[in-house]
Design a protein around this motif. Sequence first.
Motif, PDB file in Angstrom:
ATOM      1  N   ALA A   1       0.839  -1.195   0.000  1.00 15.70           N
ATOM      2  CA  ALA A   1       0.000   0.000   0.000  1.00 15.70           C
ATOM      3  C   ALA A   1       0.871   1.241   0.000  1.00 15.70           C
ATOM      4  CB  ALA A   1      -0.924   0.009   1.213  1.00 15.70           C
ATOM      5  N   LEU A   2       0.654   2.122  -0.976  1.00 13.97           N
ATOM      6  CA  LEU A   2       1.278   3.441  -0.976  1.00 13.97           C
ATOM      7  C   LEU A   2       0.283   4.397  -0.346  1.00 13.97           C
ATOM      8  CD1 LEU A   2       3.449   5.506  -1.821  1.00 13.97           C
ATOM      9  CD2 LEU A   2       2.225   5.738  -4.000  1.00 13.97           C
ATOM     10  N   LEU A   3       0.627   4.913   0.806  1.00 15.48           N
ATOM     11  CA  LEU A   3      -0.264   5.799   1.550  1.00 15.48           C
ATOM     12  C   LEU A   3      -0.165   7.215   0.985  1.00 15.48           C
ATOM     13  CD1 LEU A   3      -2.196   5.880   3.981  1.00 15.48           C
ATOM     14  CD2 LEU A   3      -0.214   6.369   5.432  1.00 15.48           C
ATOM     15  N   ARG A   4      -1.294   7.761   0.553  1.00 14.42           N
ATOM     16  CA  ARG A   4      -1.322   9.097  -0.037  1.00 14.42           C
ATOM     17  C   ARG A   4      -1.628  10.125   1.058  1.00 14.42           C
ATOM     18  NH1 ARG A   4      -1.423   9.109  -5.712  1.00 14.42           N
ATOM     19  NH2 ARG A   4      -2.372  11.197  -5.725  1.00 14.42           N
ATOM     20  N   GLY A   5      -0.643  10.296   1.951  1.00 14.15           N
ATOM     21  CA  GLY A   5      -0.764  11.214   3.063  1.00 14.15           C
ATOM     22  C   GLY A   5      -0.961  10.483   4.374  1.00 14.15           C
ATOM     23  N   GLY A   6      -0.461  11.065   5.462  1.00 16.30           N
ATOM     24  CA  GLY A   6      -0.605  10.435   6.762  1.00 16.30           C
ATOM     25  C   GLY A   6       0.600   9.599   7.134  1.00 16.30           C
TER      26      GLY A   6
ATOM     27  N   SER B   1       2.952   4.158  10.033  1.00 19.79           N
ATOM     28  CA  SER B   1       2.939   3.439  11.313  1.00 19.79           C
ATOM     29  C   SER B   1       1.582   3.555  12.001  1.00 19.79           C
ATOM     30  CB  SER B   1       4.050   3.960  12.230  1.00 19.79           C
ATOM     31  OG  SER B   1       3.902   5.346  12.480  1.00 19.79           O
ATOM     32  N   THR B   2       0.941   4.722  11.872  1.00 16.71           N
ATOM     33  CA  THR B   2      -0.398   4.894  12.444  1.00 16.71           C
ATOM     34  C   THR B   2      -1.414   4.013  11.728  1.00 16.71           C
ATOM     35  OG1 THR B   2       0.105   7.176  13.089  1.00 16.71           O
ATOM     36  CG2 THR B   2      -2.221   6.563  12.933  1.00 16.71           C
ATOM     37  N   LEU B   3      -1.301   3.931  10.402  1.00 12.44           N
ATOM     38  CA  LEU B   3      -2.196   3.072   9.628  1.00 12.44           C
ATOM     39  C   LEU B   3      -2.014   1.613  10.025  1.00 12.44           C
ATOM     40  CD1 LEU B   3      -4.217   2.715   7.247  1.00 12.44           C
ATOM     41  CD2 LEU B   3      -2.218   2.462   5.769  1.00 12.44           C
ATOM     42  N   VAL B   4      -0.769   1.178  10.132  1.00 14.57           N
ATOM     43  CA  VAL B   4      -0.488  -0.214  10.496  1.00 14.57           C
ATOM     44  C   VAL B   4      -1.061  -0.531  11.871  1.00 14.57           C
ATOM     45  CG1 VAL B   4       1.359  -1.819  11.123  1.00 14.57           C
ATOM     46  CG2 VAL B   4       1.521  -0.478   9.012  1.00 14.57           C
TER      47      VAL B   4
ATOM     48  N   GLN C   1       2.986  -4.595   8.201  1.00 14.94           N
ATOM     49  CA  GLN C   1       4.144  -3.837   8.677  1.00 14.94           C
ATOM     50  C   GLN C   1       4.412  -2.648   7.769  1.00 14.94           C
ATOM     51  OE1 GLN C   1       7.231  -6.803   8.666  1.00 14.94           O
ATOM     52  NE2 GLN C   1       7.472  -6.794   6.432  1.00 14.94           N
ATOM     53  N   SER C   2       4.989  -1.613   8.344  1.00  9.08           N
ATOM     54  CA  SER C   2       5.342  -0.419   7.581  1.00  9.08           C
ATOM     55  C   SER C   2       6.785  -0.519   7.113  1.00  9.08           C
ATOM     56  CB  SER C   2       5.149   0.841   8.427  1.00  9.08           C
ATOM     57  OG  SER C   2       5.959   0.792   9.579  1.00  9.08           O
TER      58      SER C   2
END
Length: 235
Positions: free
Chosen positions: A37-42, A45-48, A63-64
Motif C-alpha cells: 500500500a502506498l499511503l497518499r498522506g498520513g 505506522s499509524t495506519l499499520v 508492517q510499515s
Amino acid sequence: MADLAVGQWQFSAWLDPQGRVRALLQLARTGEHQLVALLRGGSASTLVEGLRRFVFRSKVIIQSQARQSIATGEPMDAHVAHNHKELVLGCGDHSMVIGDISADDTWRVRQVQLGWPWLPDASLAQHLPQSLSLERLHAVALDKGCYPGQEIVARLHYRGGNKRHLHCVVMSQHVDAGSDLRGDDRELAHVLDVIAVDGQYVALAVMPDNIINANDDTFLSDAGVKITTTHQWPA
C-alpha cells in the motif's frame, strides 16, 4: 481486495465510523499473498497500528516500510503494478516509481490535474468520500456492507446530500496544504496538495457547491489569495 489481480493496483479508502476518509492509498497486489500500500498522506505506522486491530485469527502480517522517494516513470497502463527493485505503479501517461531513488514532482503535477488527492495531516478524517470525489476513482465500495462508514457512503450515493466536491484550482500565491480559505465571511476552499507550476500554484481543493453554483470561477480570499477553478469532479 479479493478481486485485485496480481500485478494490478487500485485506489482504496479507509473510513472512520462517521464515513470520513482517514486514509487514502494505492493498493497493489505484488504477489499471490502479498499486498503493498502506498499511503497518499498520513503516517504509515499509524495506519499499520489501526489495521492490526482487525487481525484476529487470520495469518496476516502488516508492517510499515522505511520512508521512500517517489519519481516519475515512463508511461504505463493505468492500474498495472510491478515490484522488482522498485515498486512501479502505472498511471496511464506516466508511472510512479517508489524506492531509494531521487524524487521529482512531475507526477504530482499530472495527478493534481487528474484529480487524484494527496491528503495532508490537517485533511485526515475531515472529508467524506464524495467530497473528495472518490467514487469516480472506485476507492469506496457500494456493493458490500459491514465496513466503517458504509451506511453514510451509501446514503449519500443513493439519496444525495453531499454539499462539497473536489476542484483543481490555480492560486495567485502559495498556500500551505491543509489550509482553509475564507472570503466575504464564507467558506471558499480546503486546500489539499499544492505545487508550483510556471510561477503559479496549482492545487486540489474541496469547495462548497453553493459558491460554485453562483456561476463564478474566480474567488478572492480574505488573505488576498486569488483562486480560479479550472476543473471539477462532481462525483
